[in-house]
Scaffold this motif. Structure first.
Motif, PDB file in Angstrom:
ATOM      1  N   LEU A  36       1.289   1.570   3.616  1.00 42.71           N
ATOM      2  CA  LEU A  36       1.922   0.470   4.141  1.00 42.71           C
ATOM      3  C   LEU A  36       0.948  -0.828   4.373  1.00 42.71           C
ATOM      4  CD1 LEU A  36       4.476  -1.008   5.392  1.00 42.71           C
ATOM      5  CD2 LEU A  36       3.422  -0.072   7.735  1.00 42.71           C
ATOM      6  N   VAL A  37       1.004  -1.656   3.797  1.00 47.86           N
ATOM      7  CA  VAL A  37       0.123  -2.944   3.885  1.00 47.86           C
ATOM      8  C   VAL A  37       0.930  -4.259   4.422  1.00 47.86           C
ATOM      9  CG1 VAL A  37      -1.289  -2.247   2.339  1.00 47.86           C
ATOM     10  CG2 VAL A  37       0.079  -3.907   1.489  1.00 47.86           C
ATOM     11  N   SER A  66      -4.704  -9.876  -4.028  1.00 47.63           N
ATOM     12  CA  SER A  66      -5.443  -8.730  -4.819  1.00 47.63           C
ATOM     13  C   SER A  66      -6.024  -7.595  -3.825  1.00 47.63           C
ATOM     14  CB  SER A  66      -6.637  -9.324  -5.719  1.00 47.63           C
ATOM     15  OG  SER A  66      -6.496 -10.542  -5.965  1.00 47.63           O
ATOM     16  N   LYS A  67      -6.491  -8.217  -2.565  1.00 45.21           N
ATOM     17  CA  LYS A  67      -7.092  -7.102  -1.894  1.00 45.21           C
ATOM     18  C   LYS A  67      -5.950  -6.294  -1.398  1.00 45.21           C
ATOM     19  CE  LYS A  67      -8.294  -7.626   3.103  1.00 45.21           C
ATOM     20  NZ  LYS A  67      -8.679  -8.373   4.212  1.00 45.21           N
ATOM     21  N   ASP A 115      -3.689   0.075  -2.840  1.00 45.60           N
ATOM     22  CA  ASP A 115      -2.631   1.028  -3.503  1.00 45.60           C
ATOM     23  C   ASP A 115      -1.302   1.327  -2.654  1.00 45.60           C
ATOM     24  OD1 ASP A 115      -4.184   1.694  -5.659  1.00 45.60           O
ATOM     25  OD2 ASP A 115      -5.234   3.030  -4.807  1.00 45.60           O
ATOM     26  N   PRO A 116      -0.663   0.138  -2.213  1.00 44.74           N
ATOM     27  CA  PRO A 116       0.382   0.163  -1.327  1.00 44.74           C
ATOM     28  C   PRO A 116       1.522   0.734  -2.052  1.00 44.74           C
ATOM     29  CG  PRO A 116       0.013  -2.006  -1.936  1.00 44.74           C
ATOM     30  CD  PRO A 116      -1.000  -1.432  -2.380  1.00 44.74           C
ATOM     31  N   GLY A 118       8.357  -0.121  -8.672  1.00 44.03           N
ATOM     32  CA  GLY A 118       9.058   0.748  -7.695  1.00 44.03           C
ATOM     33  C   GLY A 118       8.568   0.315  -6.175  1.00 44.03           C
ATOM     34  N   LYS A 119       7.664  -0.323  -5.935  1.00 45.02           N
ATOM     35  CA  LYS A 119       7.277  -0.580  -4.648  1.00 45.02           C
ATOM     36  C   LYS A 119       8.310  -1.511  -4.070  1.00 45.02           C
ATOM     37  CE  LYS A 119       2.623  -0.957  -6.384  1.00 45.02           C
ATOM     38  NZ  LYS A 119       2.446   0.530  -6.623  1.00 45.02           N
TER      39      LYS A 119
END
Lengths: 385, 512
Positions: B344-345, B421-422, B427-428, B459-460
């Motif tokens: 989670l970001v 990008s960060k 990989d969230p 699928g995010k």
């Protein structure tokens, strides 16, 4: 013209160092660069380099400084004196004990600074008083002297010359070896970068850099050869500088230091434990203060109650002269070393010229102000442009 | 018709890349209360900043006439001298000074090297009386409530012999009773001849006090309504505020299969970190499915950012209660690291303040949130790092000289891409984007929208916080509406119009 300016801007302090060295060489009619004096310069300023490297890590976290290092140097020195001289403890046992005490002091101060978030300035100001007080009570106001030879040799001796010649051939060979390794590393790095299609610096700039650095290394090596050879302390300094250069440029914790100093909130939101980063910087500072303490007692062959006075200021000054930002996030180990040498040359040159100590302080103060002012003003300019 | 006190003619104000005000006209009559309404970012505050001299003469085009005289203010003091005082939404009082000291700050009583404290406190007490405050002027600012602080600001303005009082959302952080008191005070001052301009989102307040209402949208004046001659219905005002045409500013998204619930927040409540009793997020529940873009609409201060930050590893607020479920399992996220590890970001709205390390290059910023991907045993592999950074620069088409360029030297749009990008690099599975297109130009916005679509097609789950309603309607499958810390509504994409959303927000403000 533009390029020359660019190079000048990037290496301002290096150029300033060369100018000051040249100036004092002329003023002292060459005494500054006498082989004996070079050796002197190294042993006199070793502690500044060690403390300044530690201070850099603190400053990187956000312009935090450590005012307690001078007192820690005195206290650990006093401890070393008590253990080794008064209690005849083995050097090899006493040294780790002293270093461990340094780390404990760091844990104490780091806890208040990083986890309770009391400003570093205040915690270390308190430390400055506390550790000085502990020193005085350990020593009872007296100076401990006459350390055993095996301890002194560890820091004050020179690497014996295997060739037993009139001149110390070993130091020249080692100097040459370092140059060769340096050149090979530079070239192979460049080829590797080229192959992968990364940007490489201009060929001329690189050749110039290699030549300047090799010449300086060889000059130092040859001048050491004319005196007693390579001092042990130089080896110790070399290790400290290499380890911390690697730490700050190649490791994740090193990267976190810069990130935290550059933008603490962003660092925290990136999942970095900023408290831990700050804590470790101060633990490390106290550890390096203990290292410097061991060097200092060996150099003076004594542990005095007033030892280490104002050492924190030398360390802080070296960092800022060496280009560290007072707001954190910017600064390199190499820069700090240049800053320390700059201060050392200034001190040494003025001493040789017989400038009295009041005047010396005045000059050093103005140089520090000028260095930082230059940095601030040039940055403002480039921001406007 | 009453005499004109203030006339702002054809004001145009440009910022790099955007026109904030475009030929705005504003006429304020002597002795009236004039309301200024518009969405966030419509240009109300910018207009007031032009008027008060925060943006100096010459940095904008157009003319300002005050009582028939042309004004060329260079600093705030110039406008204050004329009797124009502005009270900002964020109060400018110093907490550890007394009311009296604050009131005369920069305008001290007595002579230059000897402050006359008796006179200071005496005058301050008199002024406090006129605004109906019973506190002693020696009370420290930190010890009085925000409502009272607001009154102190007004008293301060009065001390400067104010003729035109500007209030920027004066009741935003006040409760109903305090708001009412403040508005009544304005009406009373009006009787005594004071002219004021009030910026507010609360339509009931506006219809209570205002004589005239000017609507601003996208940096232009839409219309000015007169309470006496025009029909000032809420519908008409809302339409004026949001009534812009939707164009093709949003890329089409392939109808992706929306999957299971990936993130669910239940009964989430957060208190203000300093003012302990204040609920910033109040019993909020929401969920996001895989492959879904869910929006959160709301005005500034609705608590959306605070909601996101508190969910993302408790980075805001105290006494947080409620549960977070990721993929159906309850998780405890006590810091950002734990949230990142749970995929989670949160992508901040303040890229310069909270997002990027401006003094570091693109390469360093790209990998910062997930260093373990480019290092082993704590040692960074610069090659992998450079490949990763270059990869994202290409993928997001970030314009830069190289990945070694410091992020501080990039344009806003490109900084935003580095920020995205960060967090993509981390990989969230669930991304909370807070105002991802704030302050960037239309082209860069479109590219950010494409990236969002790309991410959900993988699928995010995306939770999109935005103050731009067209953006939410153009991008989201579903939109939550938040106001004053509470969830006040939810609309599906098909039903969402700006009028409905704005209407719900404004309706829920009434009760407060």
């Amino acid at each position: 013209m533009g390029k020359a300016k660019e190079i000048l801007k990037k290496n301002t302090m290096l150029v300033a160092l060369l100018v000051v060295t040249l100036l004092f060489t002329i003023l002292t009619k060459g005494v500054l660069l006498y082989p004996a004096n070079i050796t002197n310069l190294i042993s006199q300023n070793g502690y500044v380099v060690v403390l300044a490297v530690g201070m850099l890590l603190c400053i990187l976290t956000g312009g935090n400084i450590d005012l307690s290092v001078g007192s820690i140097v005195a206290m650990v020195g006093a401890l070393a004196g008590t253990l080794i001289v008064n209690h005849h403890m083995s050097t090899w046992l006493a040294i780790p004990i002293c270093l461990a005490v340094g780390i404990l002091i760091g844990i104490w101060q780091g806890f208040w600074i990083a986890y309770i978030r009391i400003p570093a300035f205040i915690v270390t100001l308190a430390g400055m008083l506390v550790w000085r007080g502990v020193t005085l009570s350990i020593l009872g106001g007296l100076t401990i002297s006459k350390f055993p030879a095996n301890y002194l040799n560890l820091f004050n001796s020179f690497i014996p010359d295997v060739f037993k010649g009139k001149r110390n051939i070993l130091s020249i060979i080692l100097g040459a070896l370092i140059c060769v390794v340096y050149i090979i590393l530079q070239l192979s790095g460049r080829i590797k970068k080229r192959k992968k299609g990364y940007q490489v610096e201009k060929q001329a700039a690189m050749i110039l850099k290699i030549i300047v650095i090799s010449v300086v290394i060889m000059a130092v090596a040859i001048s050491l050869a004319f005196n007693k050879g390579i001092p042990m302390i130089l080896i110790l300094l070399g290790i400290v500088v290499l380890v911390y250069t690697y730490y700050t440029t190649k490791t994740v914790p090193g990267r976190y230091l810069y990130a935290m100093g550059g933008n603490e909130k962003a660092a925290k939101l990136s999942g970095i434990n900023t408290n831990k980063v700050l804590f470790l910087a101060y633990v490390n500072m106290a550890f390096l203060s203990a290292v410097a303490a061991l060097m200092c007692v060996a150099r003076f062959d004594s542990a005095a109650p007033t030892a280490g006075t104002n050492y924190e200021l030398d360390a802080i000054g070296s960092c800022f002269i060496g280009g560290a930002s007072a707001y954190g996030g910017i600064g390199t180990v190499a820069g700090v070393v240049i800053g320390a040498i700059f201060m050392g040359v200034l001190n040494n040159g003025m001493s040789i010229k017989g400038v009295d100590s009041d005047m010396q302080k005045l000059v050093k103060g103005l140089v520090l102000l000028a260095a930082v002012a230059f940095d601030v003003i040039s940055k403002k300019r480039s921001r406007i442009a | 018709m009453a005499e004109l006190m203030l006339e702002m003619k054809n004001i145009t104000k440009r910022f790099p890349g955007v026109i904030a005000l475009n030929n705005v006209n504003l006429q304020v009559e002597e002795g009236k209360i004039h309301a200024l309404v518009g969405e966030n970012g419509a240009g109300k505050s910018t207009l007031m900043n032009v008027l008060s001299g925060i943006y100096p003469y010459g940095s904008y085009e157009g003319e300002i006439l005050f009582r028939g005289e042309e004004c060329k203010f260079n600093v705030i003091n110039d406008s204050e001298e004329k009797g124009i005082a502005i009270i900002h939404q964020e109060l400018a009082l110093i907490p550890y000074l007394s009311i009296g000291e604050n009131m005369f700050l920069g305008n001290e009583r007595g002579v230059k090297y000897k402050i006359n404290w008796e006179e200071t406190y005496q005058k301050a007490n008199e002024l406090l009386n006129t605004v109906g405050l019973l506190e002693s002027s020696k009370t420290l600012i930190k010890d009085i409530s925000i409502g009272k602080q607001q009154l102190v600001e007004i008293a301060k303005a009065l001390s400067k012999n104010v003729k035109l009082l500007i209030l920027d959302e004066p009741t935003a952080s006040l409760n109903e009773a305090d708001s009412r008191k403040l508005l009544d005070l304005l009406l009373q001052f009006k009787k005594e001849g004071l002219t004021s301009i009030i910026i507010s989102h609360k339509l009931n307040e506006i219809s209570y006090v205002a004589d005239k209402i000017t609507i601003i949208r996208d940096g232009s004046t839409i219309e000015t309504l007169d309470k006496v001659t025009d029909e000032c219905t809420e519908e008409r005002i809302i339409k004026g505020m949001v009534g812009r045409t939707m164009t093709d500013r949003f890329p089409k998204r392939e109808a992706a299969a929306i999957g299971e619930i990936s993130l669910e927040i239940k009964k989430w409540t957060v208190y203000h970190p300093l003012h302990g009793g204040r609920k910033i997020v109040d019993d909020v529940s929401l969920y996001v499915r895989k492959g879904e873009v869910v929006g959160i609409a709301g005005l500034m201060g609705a608590g959306r950012t605070e909601l996101a930050l508190s969910v993302f590893g408790k980075n805001y607020g105290i006494d947080i209660t409620g549960t977070v479920l990721i993929d159906g399992k309850e998780v405890r996220l006590n810091n950002a690291r734990q949230a990142i590890n749970r995929k989670l970001v949160y992508i901040t709205e303040d890229r310069k303040g909270d997002g990027l390390v401006l003094t570091n290059p693109i390469r360093v910023n790209t990998t910062l949130a997930k260093m373990e991907k480019v290092s082993s045993y704590g040692v960074i592999d610069k090659d992998i790092e450079m490949i990763a950074a270059n990869d994202y620069v290409d993928k997001l088409r970030t314009k830069c000289t190289s990945i070694e360029q410091d992020v501080g030297n990039l344009s806003g749009g490109n900084q935003q891409k580095v920020l995205v990008s960060k967090w993509m690099f981390a990989d969230p599975e669930i991304m909370i984007l807070d105002e991802p297109t704030r302050g960037i130009d239309v082209g860069a916005k479109y590219e950010i929208y494409c990236i969002i679509n790309q991410l959900v097609s993988e699928g995010k789950s995306i939770l999109l916080i935005s103050s731009e309603l067209p953006e939410l309607i153009g991008m989201c499958d579903r939109i939550y509406i938040m106001n004053e810390g509470k969830m006040v509504g939810e609309v599906m994409r098909e039903d969402a119009t700006q009028e409905i959303i704005m209407g719900q927000i404004l309706k829920s403000s009434k009760g407060a």
